[in-house]
Design a protein around this motif. Sequence first.
Motif, short mmCIF file in Angstrom:
data_model
loop_
_atom_site.label_atom_id
_atom_site.label_comp_id
_atom_site.label_asym_id
_atom_site.label_seq_id
_atom_site.Cartn_x
_atom_site.Cartn_y
_atom_site.Cartn_z
N GLY A 187 35.76 -25.86 5.87
CA GLY A 187 36.31 -24.99 6.92
C GLY A 187 37.07 -25.77 7.97
O GLY A 187 38.16 -25.36 8.40
N ASP A 188 36.50 -26.91 8.40
CA ASP A 188 37.20 -27.75 9.38
C ASP A 188 38.47 -28.31 8.79
O ASP A 188 39.52 -28.35 9.45
CB ASP A 188 36.30 -28.90 9.85
CG ASP A 188 35.29 -28.47 10.90
OD1 ASP A 188 35.35 -27.32 11.38
OD2 ASP A 188 34.40 -29.29 11.23
N VAL A 203 41.18 -25.56 8.78
CA VAL A 203 41.70 -25.28 10.12
C VAL A 203 42.65 -26.39 10.58
O VAL A 203 43.72 -26.12 11.12
CB VAL A 203 40.53 -25.09 11.12
CG1 VAL A 203 41.01 -25.11 12.55
CG2 VAL A 203 39.81 -23.78 10.84
N THR A 229 41.45 -14.13 10.65
CA THR A 229 40.75 -14.12 11.93
C THR A 229 41.75 -13.88 13.05
O THR A 229 42.96 -13.81 12.82
CB THR A 229 39.96 -15.44 12.13
OG1 THR A 229 39.11 -15.31 13.25
CG2 THR A 229 40.88 -16.63 12.29
N ASN A 261 40.08 -16.73 17.94
CA ASN A 261 39.03 -17.34 17.12
C ASN A 261 39.58 -18.58 16.42
O ASN A 261 38.90 -19.60 16.34
CB ASN A 261 38.49 -16.34 16.10
CG ASN A 261 37.30 -16.88 15.34
OD1 ASN A 261 36.61 -17.79 15.78
ND2 ASN A 261 37.05 -16.31 14.18
N TYR A 262 40.80 -18.51 15.93
CA TYR A 262 41.40 -19.69 15.30
C TYR A 262 41.50 -20.84 16.30
O TYR A 262 41.19 -21.98 15.96
CB TYR A 262 42.79 -19.36 14.72
CG TYR A 262 43.48 -20.60 14.21
CD1 TYR A 262 43.10 -21.16 12.99
CD2 TYR A 262 44.45 -21.25 14.96
CE1 TYR A 262 43.69 -22.33 12.53
CE2 TYR A 262 45.05 -22.42 14.50
CZ TYR A 262 44.67 -22.95 13.29
OH TYR A 262 45.23 -24.11 12.86
N ARG A 292 38.14 -22.38 16.72
CA ARG A 292 37.78 -23.16 15.52
C ARG A 292 38.56 -24.46 15.46
O ARG A 292 38.02 -25.52 15.12
CB ARG A 292 38.02 -22.32 14.26
CG ARG A 292 36.99 -21.21 14.09
CD ARG A 292 37.26 -20.36 12.88
NE ARG A 292 37.21 -21.13 11.65
CZ ARG A 292 37.53 -20.65 10.46
NH1 ARG A 292 37.91 -19.39 10.33
NH2 ARG A 292 37.46 -21.40 9.39
N ARG A 320 37.16 -26.95 18.05
CA ARG A 320 35.90 -27.53 17.59
C ARG A 320 36.11 -28.50 16.43
O ARG A 320 35.47 -29.55 16.36
CB ARG A 320 34.94 -26.41 17.19
CG ARG A 320 34.44 -25.62 18.37
CD ARG A 320 33.56 -24.48 17.96
NE ARG A 320 33.11 -23.75 19.13
CZ ARG A 320 32.59 -22.53 19.08
NH1 ARG A 320 32.45 -21.90 17.93
NH2 ARG A 320 32.20 -21.94 20.20
N ALA A 321 37.01 -28.15 15.52
CA ALA A 321 37.29 -29.04 14.38
C ALA A 321 37.91 -30.35 14.86
O ALA A 321 37.59 -31.42 14.34
CB ALA A 321 38.20 -28.34 13.37
#
Length: 178
Positions: free
Chosen positions: A114-115, A118, A138, A142-143, A146, A149-150
Amino acid sequence: MRDEERRALLDEWFRAYANRVLAYLLHRTDAQTAQDVLQEVFVTAFRKAEDVPRPPLGWLFGTARRLLANRHRGNRRHDELIARLVDDAGQEADPGLAEVKEAFLQTLATLSPGDREVLTLTGWYDLTPREAAVALGTSPVNYAVRLHRARKRLAAALEEAGYRGETPAGQLAEALRG
């Protein structure tokens, strides 16, 4: 079959069989992937409810097995791609750029799928945040969360791998931390 009937049937199947299918998946993969595949199994069951044999347990297990195998194949192809890209980075004439590319690719390979997704949608494929959000199904907000955080996890992984300080890869890690 009407949607209300389909929902009721799916709810019955989920209550009766989800824990058993999840246990099967947990013996074969990590918890997050198991949950994701379990969801895919029941989405597929909803779409194909009329064709699913009764009782559906064998069909649910078979669908879980196939979906998990597809996911593993995709992850393996992605890992092979990362390895090829790392090899290509080693061919870079500029030593600083070669270090950054190699550090990025090796560290990227340690992150979750997932990371990686993204980070690469905007970084490699030049999608706008809105386009990347649509690709992931999404919202742009939200993107953005994400992606933030990634990037933080990538920076931490670069630092953990020893890329610190004034080296080009260390500077990349610092830039990712913001």
